[in-house]
Design a protein around this motif. Structure first.
Motif, mmCIF file in Angstrom:
data_model
loop_
_atom_site.group_PDB
_atom_site.id
_atom_site.type_symbol
_atom_site.label_atom_id
_atom_site.label_comp_id
_atom_site.label_asym_id
_atom_site.label_seq_id
_atom_site.Cartn_x
_atom_site.Cartn_y
_atom_site.Cartn_z
ATOM 1 N N SER A 86 0.337 16.629 2.591
ATOM 2 C CA SER A 86 0.903 15.519 1.828
ATOM 3 C C SER A 86 2.367 15.347 2.186
ATOM 4 N N LEU A 87 2.721 14.122 2.497
ATOM 5 C CA LEU A 87 4.109 13.780 2.814
ATOM 6 C C LEU A 87 4.735 13.165 1.567
ATOM 7 N N LYS A 88 5.884 13.658 1.153
ATOM 8 C CA LYS A 88 6.591 13.120 -0.005
ATOM 9 C C LYS A 88 8.081 13.129 0.299
ATOM 10 N N VAL A 89 8.644 11.922 0.528
ATOM 11 C CA VAL A 89 10.022 11.821 1.009
ATOM 12 C C VAL A 89 10.794 10.787 0.189
ATOM 13 N N PRO A 90 11.913 11.183 -0.450
ATOM 14 C CA PRO A 90 12.758 10.196 -1.137
ATOM 15 C C PRO A 90 13.548 9.372 -0.117
ATOM 16 N N LEU A 91 13.564 8.053 -0.294
ATOM 17 C CA LEU A 91 14.227 7.151 0.648
ATOM 18 C C LEU A 91 15.067 6.121 -0.104
ATOM 19 N N CYS A 92 16.077 5.637 0.571
ATOM 20 C CA CYS A 92 16.897 4.543 0.047
ATOM 21 C C CYS A 92 16.748 3.374 1.018
ATOM 22 N N ALA B 244 5.296 18.448 8.784
ATOM 23 C CA ALA B 244 3.879 18.118 8.612
ATOM 24 C C ALA B 244 3.098 18.416 9.889
ATOM 25 N N LYS B 245 3.681 18.096 11.031
ATOM 26 C CA LYS B 245 3.013 18.377 12.311
ATOM 27 C C LYS B 245 2.734 19.866 12.461
ATOM 28 N N LEU B 246 3.690 20.692 12.116
ATOM 29 C CA LEU B 246 3.510 22.135 12.223
ATOM 30 C C LEU B 246 2.416 22.617 11.287
ATOM 31 N N ARG B 247 2.379 22.095 10.071
ATOM 32 C CA ARG B 247 1.364 22.517 9.094
ATOM 33 C C ARG B 247 -0.030 22.066 9.524
ATOM 34 N N LEU B 248 -0.119 20.935 10.213
ATOM 35 C CA LEU B 248 -1.428 20.427 10.637
ATOM 36 C C LEU B 248 -2.077 21.296 11.717
ATOM 37 N N THR B 249 -1.327 22.215 12.290
ATOM 38 C CA THR B 249 -1.939 23.138 13.250
ATOM 39 C C THR B 249 -2.800 24.176 12.542
ATOM 40 N N VAL B 250 -2.567 24.380 11.240
ATOM 41 C CA VAL B 250 -3.331 25.393 10.499
ATOM 42 C C VAL B 250 -4.062 24.810 9.294
ATOM 43 N N SER C 235 5.463 14.314 17.788
ATOM 44 C CA SER C 235 6.149 14.051 16.520
ATOM 45 C C SER C 235 6.560 12.587 16.409
ATOM 46 N N GLN C 236 7.008 12.012 17.527
ATOM 47 C CA GLN C 236 7.449 10.626 17.513
ATOM 48 C C GLN C 236 6.301 9.682 17.151
ATOM 49 N N ARG C 237 5.104 9.953 17.648
ATOM 50 C CA ARG C 237 3.949 9.123 17.300
ATOM 51 C C ARG C 237 3.701 9.181 15.782
ATOM 52 N N LEU C 238 3.800 10.379 15.228
ATOM 53 C CA LEU C 238 3.593 10.546 13.792
ATOM 54 C C LEU C 238 4.721 9.889 12.996
ATOM 55 N N PHE C 239 5.940 9.973 13.501
ATOM 56 C CA PHE C 239 7.088 9.349 12.838
ATOM 57 C C PHE C 239 6.946 7.824 12.837
ATOM 58 N N THR D 24 10.137 6.762 -3.481
ATOM 59 C CA THR D 24 9.570 8.027 -3.008
ATOM 60 C C THR D 24 8.327 7.696 -2.203
ATOM 61 N N PHE D 25 8.434 7.874 -0.902
ATOM 62 C CA PHE D 25 7.314 7.575 -0.012
ATOM 63 C C PHE D 25 6.332 8.742 -0.033
ATOM 64 N N GLN D 26 5.059 8.432 -0.295
ATOM 65 C CA GLN D 26 4.021 9.449 -0.316
ATOM 66 C C GLN D 26 2.869 9.020 0.581
ATOM 67 N N GLU D 27 2.374 9.949 1.366
ATOM 68 C CA GLU D 27 1.296 9.632 2.300
ATOM 69 C C GLU D 27 0.519 10.909 2.623
ATOM 70 N N GLU D 28 -0.789 10.782 2.687
ATOM 71 C CA GLU D 28 -1.631 11.895 3.097
ATOM 72 C C GLU D 28 -1.850 11.809 4.608
ATOM 73 N N LEU D 29 -1.522 12.871 5.322
ATOM 74 C CA LEU D 29 -1.692 12.927 6.771
ATOM 75 C C LEU D 29 -2.783 13.930 7.098
ATOM 76 N N THR D 30 -3.701 13.547 7.958
ATOM 77 C CA THR D 30 -4.783 14.453 8.344
ATOM 78 C C THR D 30 -4.645 14.870 9.805
ATOM 79 N N ARG D 31 -5.259 15.998 10.124
ATOM 80 C CA ARG D 31 -5.264 16.450 11.516
ATOM 81 C C ARG D 31 -5.982 15.431 12.404
ATOM 82 N N GLU D 32 -7.049 14.841 11.866
ATOM 83 C CA GLU D 32 -7.798 13.831 12.626
ATOM 84 C C GLU D 32 -6.912 12.639 12.974
ATOM 85 N N LEU D 33 -6.100 12.185 12.005
ATOM 86 C CA LEU D 33 -5.164 11.087 12.266
ATOM 87 C C LEU D 33 -4.167 11.478 13.352
#
Length: 438
Positions: A306-312, A295-301, A260-264, A327-336
């Motif tokens: 899609s990551l969508k996170v409001p930030l200040c 997102a990590k948990l969802r990538l197992t299946v 998770s830390q690598r993905l974070f 609003t940070f948005q990013e597509e994360l793939t299992r391959e990544l």
């Protein structure tokens, strides 16, 4: 004399008939002995249901079948499990986790300093033992077994609420490498939670029981336990219903938290690239970390999420420092995800190879490969293991709940619940030492 035998026969027949009718028409008794998995990162509690012979993993009030092994201290109280985890990013110095790494363990000052350097909370040295420094309304220390007791107390209350009966007895699991002192301190934690421990069972043996291996004809069993914070590999030798741990190895600094830390870190860098500043506010860090974990948990299946996170964000404009709502948005793939963690995933093979060497076995001689711990859900990890052995590991049991399922089975045995189960007997091997990688 014949009349006496006839009367005895009638009494026996009557008792058997009463027992049968009782089983068919009367509600089964409530479980009185629970099974506890006090994990490094997550805990679970289960019960063997008399009558049906099923194991029920007991959920919390929101239906979650495990709770984080986190305890947070504030000015208003002590919060355990999910409530404690919610406070982790905003109250880091008073939120204790990974206490199982310290329970009952004897340290010297230098080793403790090295072990505790990676934590945001303060770990103190007290005559060879570790304690945690907490500062709320006052400053005080708490022991690892106290942290354990708060988690065990929460699970005891979960069980009592769910089952509707008071619970005073339990079976608990511990890592196979725990020595007598660590086992006794774990029992002490349970005692502080108002529980009498009837038996302590090794986690690999509990997992093997969950898979039903105590009742089938297998000889060499490899248990790969990859949870949130640690990797443990155990080689079990089974004859009949008896288990002997032949070899152990692992990495106590490798687990789902590291993935998770690598993905974070990747997500934080993408925020910086897009907006010129990384997330720094505690609330933003907490929000982004939670989103990444989900997102990590969802990538197992799923192949992508899609990551969508409001930030200040704290950015710098023409008028100096300022706050910017984005609003940070990013597509994360299992391959990544697999690329980010490729080197960590390969580290899983080192302890596997070690236990085979120490157990003097070829990988072809392993009859059953058992996966335990939520991180073994990751498809790439399963692929690495299956490619190494040339066969698929056993995935018939939820890896998150394998240990607690086996412990609950043992609890049913200790409680004399019907239908009777075949018990697993552990053969103690006090001379065995665990090989650790890092």
């Amino acid at each position: 004399m014949a009349g006496d035998f006839s009367m005895i026969g009638s009494v026996i027949l009557g008792l058997l008939l009463a027992g049968y009718l009782g089983q068919q028409y009367l509600p089964p008794p409530k479980p009185r002995v629970i099974g506890l998995d006090l994990g490094t990162t997550f805990c679970s509690v289960g019960a063997f249901q008399p009558g049906t012979g099923d194991v029920e993993v007991i959920p919390d009030e929101k239906g979650r079948k495990s709770i984080p092994s986190v305890v947070s201290f504030t000015d208003t109280g002590i919060y355990s499990g999910h409530e404690g985890q919610e406070l982790q990013d905003i109250n880091p110095q008073n939120t204790i986790y990974d206490a199982k790494r310290f329970i009952g363990k004897v340290f010297d000052q230098k080793t403790l300093d090295q072990e505790s350097a990676r934590y945001p909370f303060k770990v103190t040295f007290n005559n060879g033992s570790a304690e945690f420094l907490v500062s709320t309304n006052s400053t005080f220390t708490v022991t690892p077994e106290f942290i354990g007791s708060r988690l065990l107390l929460k699970m005891r209350k979960m069980a009592e609420k769910h089952l509707g009966v008071p619970i005073e007895k339990a079976v608990i699991s511990v890592p196979a490498e725990f020595d007598e002192r660590q086992r006794n301190y774990t029992i002490r934690a349970a005692n502080q939670a108002g529980l009498e421990i009837l038996r302590v069972i090794n986690e690999p043996t509990a997992a093997a029981m969950a898979y039903g291996l105590h009742k089938v004809d297998v000889f060499n069993v490899l248990v790969v336990d990859l949870g949130g914070g640690t990797l443990d590999v155990s080689l079990l030798n089974k004859q009949g219903g008896m288990f002997l741990t032949r070899a152990m190895a692992g990495n106590n600094k490798l687990g789902g938290q590291d993935f998770s830390q690598r993905l974070f870190q990747y997500a934080s860098e993408r925020v910086r690239q897009q907006y010129g500043a990384p997330p720094t506010l505690k609330e933003d860090v907490h929000r982004l970390r939670q989103a990444v974990e989900a997102a990590k948990l969802r990538l197992t299946v799923e192949p992508s999420v899609s990551l969508k996170v409001p930030l200040c964000l704290q950015t710098t404009g023409d008028e100096g420092p300022q706050e910017e709502q984005v609003t940070f948005q990013e597509e994360l793939t299992r391959e990544l995800f697999e690329d980010l963690n490729a080197d960590l995933f390969q580290k899983i093979l080192a302890p596997i190879e070690t236990v085979l060497v120490e157990g003097r076995l070829d990988k072809a001689e392993i009859d059953e490969i058992v996966l335990v711990g939520g991180s073994t859900r990751i498809p790439r990890i399963r692929q690495i293991i299956s490619q190494y052995f040339g066969k698929e590991p056993n995935t018939s049991v939820d890896p998150d709940l394998a240990v607690v399922t086996g412990v609950a089975l043992q609890a049913g045995i200790m409680g004399g619940s019907w239908p009777l189960q075949v018990s697993a007997i552990e053969i103690p091997n006090r001379s065995l030492r665990k090989t650790n990688f890092s």
